[in-house]
Design an enzyme around this catalytic site. Sequence first.
Site, short mmCIF file in Angstrom:
data_model
loop_
_atom_site.label_atom_id
_atom_site.label_comp_id
_atom_site.label_asym_id
_atom_site.label_seq_id
_atom_site.Cartn_x
_atom_site.Cartn_y
_atom_site.Cartn_z
N LYS A 245 0.84 -1.21 0.00
CA LYS A 245 0.00 0.00 0.00
C LYS A 245 0.87 1.26 0.00
O LYS A 245 0.66 2.19 -0.78
CB LYS A 245 -0.93 0.00 1.22
CG LYS A 245 -1.74 1.26 1.37
CD LYS A 245 -2.71 1.47 0.21
CE LYS A 245 -3.38 2.83 0.31
NZ LYS A 245 -4.25 3.13 -0.84
N CYS A 299 -2.83 11.26 1.94
CA CYS A 299 -2.28 9.97 1.54
C CYS A 299 -0.95 10.13 0.80
O CYS A 299 0.10 9.88 1.36
CB CYS A 299 -3.31 9.26 0.69
SG CYS A 299 -4.86 9.08 1.56
#
Length: 462
Positions: A245, A299
């Site tokens: 991720k 993010c």
Amino acid sequence: MTQHDSRVSRETRPRDGLYDASEDEATQRAAFTGGDVPVAVYGLGKMGVPLAAVYADVTGNTVGVDVDPSVVETINGGQSPIKREPGLPDLVAEVVESGALEATTDGEGAAERAAVHVLMVPTLLTDDDEPDLSIMDDVVETVGTGLSPGDLVIVESTVPPRTTVDRFLPKLLETSGLSDGEFGVAACPERTVSGQALADVRGTHPKVVGGIDDESTRAAALIYDEISSNDVVTTTDATTAEATKVFEGVYRDVNIAIANQLAVFAEEMDIDINEAIDVANTQPFCDIHDPGPGVGGHCIPVYPHFLSGQFDADASLLSTARERNDDMAAYTASLTDAILESEGVEPDEARVLLLGMTYKANIAELRNTPSIPLARHLAEMGPTVYAVDPLIEDWSALDTVEPLTLEEAHDRSVDAVVLATPHDEFTTLEWDTFDAPILDGRAAIDTEEVDAPVYTIGGPWP
Ligand SMILES: NC(=O)C1=CN([C@@H]2O[C@H](COP(=O)(O)OP(=O)(O)OC[C@H]3O[C@@H](n4cnc5c(N)ncnc54)[C@H](O)[C@@H]3O)[C@@H](O)[C@H]2O)C=CC1
Ligand SMILES: CC(=O)N[C@@H]1[C@@H](OP(=O)(O)OP(=O)(O)OC[C@H]2O[C@@H](n3ccc(=O)[nH]c3=O)[C@H](O)[C@@H]2O)O[C@H](C(=O)O)[C@@H](O)[C@@H]1O
């Protein structure tokens, strides 16, 4: 007793969880989709609401936990607190009406009754760019207080690799009093993009699942095989799932930095970077991203810091990319300054209209948005900066701009317009009504219909 009755506790639960369950897989799947494996989703934000709604749709027995009472109240009223997510309002209304989803601020009560605990709360940075896992730590402790043998803890939030095994597992063992092997933990990172969250949760991409042990991986893979229509990709361990991720996000940040670097070259060459990128990307080994005023959100600009400083390896490539992306706000301001100069406007007397303050089109999120430093750099150069953003309700933190509605902006005389975030509301603008040159920071404007000069980052001067 309703399915969500807070009196439902480990003694009155219909059955134990799926970790180390003795029945065959078909029975376990039936229990999960039949509501006999209660789920709790912690964190009801842009990611948590779609996730909890899909869990509720699949299981019929999901509780969402949030610390914000207004979020809980909105959901229990059958409404989605998250806007501009196709399909989400209807799904939230449906699962709340049916009793499949209930929201609460009572994390301990939810932990007591759940057999699957899904963590979807923020993992951000401190002011020193260190990972801030304090919210996750709180939720992990809360989950630990209600953990039962057979339970499964799922970490959906993005965390620095090794966090699940080195930080969360010891905390769960300590707060639950359970032993290794009595419950499962798996990293199942969320890969969703806001604006298409429901589709993404349901299976736009394969779902990555990695457990602290094989049984955790098995149980989590069974769950996401029911949640997602796409493949479930299992990894050797939780750390590998966490790393994939973070690597996805770091890949994106570095590649955006390459696009921004090449845009600066293109400016000097007097070519159009967007044409050069489109042509370069006609062969499959090239995927140059889009230049812009910078990289925002909680993010992509955050994930490089989940590697750099967390491990001994040299991270200069990541930090150089971060600097390049962060420098684009000043670069965009300097382009605006050059446009004003070419129009013979003194910066101190100039009025600049900035369109879009959030980090990305149609997403109401200001974290790390490049529009804030862009506005600050513009104001430092002298101009008065007006700003329009239909997604922002609270402008109190945006002290270097004078907020306007779109209607007010049309009536205000300005010397330049900067499009930083191309919300849908801006795509139908009559750009010539501003009677000013335009810097299209995201190359989003169809210039066929525009007489005013339209500049782009890395584009030739019109
Ligand atoms: N936003 C995105 O595009 C994506 C985010 N992620 C990951 O998901 C995480 C969450 O992101 P968002 O949902 O966008 O955040 P968000 O800021 O939209 O929502 C976070 C929610 O958590 C709640 N919360 C805060 N502390 C809590 C606590 N102690 N217990 C329960 N709830 C609590 C907040 O009240 C808020 O409703 C991010 O940190 C990131 O790691 C992953 C993929 C995509
Ligand atoms: C690898 C990847 O594409 N990750 C996605 C990303 O979504 P996010 O909402 O952060 O949006 P994004 O499209 O990456 O944009 C982030 C920022 O970067 C900017 N941006 C984006 C692409 C580009 O070519 N150039 C550019 O400047 C955007 O304007 C924005 O300010 O991060 C999400 C996340 O992990 O939170 C992730 O789930 C999403 O799949």
